[in-house]
Design a protein around this motif. Structure first.
Motif, PDB file in Angstrom:
ATOM      1  N   ILE A 189      50.388 -39.419  20.394  1.00  0.00           N
ATOM      2  CA  ILE A 189      49.300 -38.105  20.887  1.00  0.00           C
ATOM      3  C   ILE A 189      48.421 -37.709  19.497  1.00  0.00           C
ATOM      4  N   ARG A 190      49.414 -37.805  18.078  1.00  0.00           N
ATOM      5  CA  ARG A 190      48.512 -37.108  17.358  1.00  0.00           C
ATOM      6  C   ARG A 190      47.570 -38.528  17.218  1.00  0.00           C
ATOM      7  N   ALA A 191      46.983 -39.364  16.867  1.00  0.00           N
ATOM      8  CA  ALA A 191      46.474 -40.382  16.638  1.00  0.00           C
ATOM      9  C   ALA A 191      45.412 -40.336  18.154  1.00  0.00           C
ATOM     10  N   LEU A 192      45.079 -39.708  18.890  1.00  0.00           N
ATOM     11  CA  LEU A 192      44.561 -40.293  20.070  1.00  0.00           C
ATOM     12  C   LEU A 192      43.926 -38.622  19.557  1.00  0.00           C
ATOM     13  N   TRP A 193      44.145 -37.400  19.169  1.00  0.00           N
ATOM     14  CA  TRP A 193      44.020 -36.409  18.820  1.00  0.00           C
ATOM     15  C   TRP A 193      42.862 -36.399  17.573  1.00  0.00           C
ATOM     16  N   ALA A 194      43.424 -36.780  16.675  1.00  0.00           N
ATOM     17  CA  ALA A 194      43.085 -37.560  15.466  1.00  0.00           C
ATOM     18  C   ALA A 194      41.253 -37.773  15.821  1.00  0.00           C
ATOM     19  N   LYS A 195      41.585 -38.870  16.465  1.00  0.00           N
ATOM     20  CA  LYS A 195      40.765 -40.295  17.435  1.00  0.00           C
ATOM     21  C   LYS A 195      39.206 -39.721  17.599  1.00  0.00           C
ATOM     22  N   SER A 196      39.725 -38.735  18.417  1.00  0.00           N
ATOM     23  CA  SER A 196      39.240 -37.690  19.037  1.00  0.00           C
ATOM     24  C   SER A 196      38.079 -36.050  18.400  1.00  0.00           C
ATOM     25  N   GLY A 197      38.891 -36.059  17.180  1.00  0.00           N
ATOM     26  CA  GLY A 197      37.618 -35.365  16.622  1.00  0.00           C
ATOM     27  C   GLY A 197      37.819 -33.487  17.239  1.00  0.00           C
ATOM     28  N   SER A 198      39.755 -33.334  18.179  1.00  0.00           N
ATOM     29  CA  SER A 198      39.849 -32.442  18.926  1.00  0.00           C
ATOM     30  C   SER A 198      38.654 -32.295  20.140  1.00  0.00           C
ATOM     31  N   ARG A 199      38.367 -33.422  21.006  1.00  0.00           N
ATOM     32  CA  ARG A 199      37.626 -32.726  21.388  1.00  0.00           C
ATOM     33  C   ARG A 199      37.891 -34.024  22.812  1.00  0.00           C
ATOM     34  N   LEU A 200      38.700 -34.265  23.565  1.00  0.00           N
ATOM     35  CA  LEU A 200      39.024 -34.947  24.229  1.00  0.00           C
ATOM     36  C   LEU A 200      38.662 -35.551  25.584  1.00  0.00           C
ATOM     37  N   SER A 201      37.384 -36.298  25.529  1.00  0.00           N
ATOM     38  CA  SER A 201      37.206 -36.896  26.891  1.00  0.00           C
ATOM     39  C   SER A 201      37.803 -37.149  27.897  1.00  0.00           C
ATOM     40  N   ALA A 202      37.460 -37.001  28.986  1.00  0.00           N
ATOM     41  CA  ALA A 202      37.619 -37.138  30.584  1.00  0.00           C
ATOM     42  C   ALA A 202      38.756 -38.349  30.315  1.00  0.00           C
ATOM     43  N   ALA A 203      38.406 -40.107  30.054  1.00  0.00           N
ATOM     44  CA  ALA A 203      39.675 -40.788  29.927  1.00  0.00           C
ATOM     45  C   ALA A 203      40.977 -40.298  29.017  1.00  0.00           C
ATOM     46  N   ASP A 204      40.336 -39.882  27.682  1.00  0.00           N
ATOM     47  CA  ASP A 204      40.839 -39.680  26.591  1.00  0.00           C
ATOM     48  C   ASP A 204      42.632 -38.355  27.272  1.00  0.00           C
TER      49      ASP A 204
END
Length: 87
Positions: free
Chosen positions: A21-36
């Protein structure tokens, strides 16, 4: 005694899911796409299941025969999962 979810291999540890979860947020720059966002929602459900499974295993271990004379167990320090959402 029936096997636990972890013994069946169907639940990863809460720490592993939390790291994903933390990696997903870090990768996204704190803005999740619809898929994320969809992946994030699934990870939250998995994380909650993992925490529940770990707590159930701890409780079951405390109830096993011979546990009454055993040394007190140190409480598990659950990882803090802080969730923030971009506006």
């Amino acid at each position: 005694m029936s096997p636990t979810l972890r013994e069946l291999g169907s639940v990863r540890s809460a720490a592993v899911v939390n790291a994903e979860i933390r990696a997903l947020w870090a990768k996204s720059g704190s803005r999740l796409s619809a898929a994320d966002e969809a992946k994030y929602q699934l990870l939250l459900v998995e994380w909650a299941a993992a925490v529940a499974a770990e707590r159930a295993e701890d409780a079951e271990a405390d109830e096993e025969p011979g546990a009454a004379g055993a040394a007190p167990r140190t409480p598990r320090a659950d990882p803090v999962l802080r969730l923030t959402r971009a506006a």
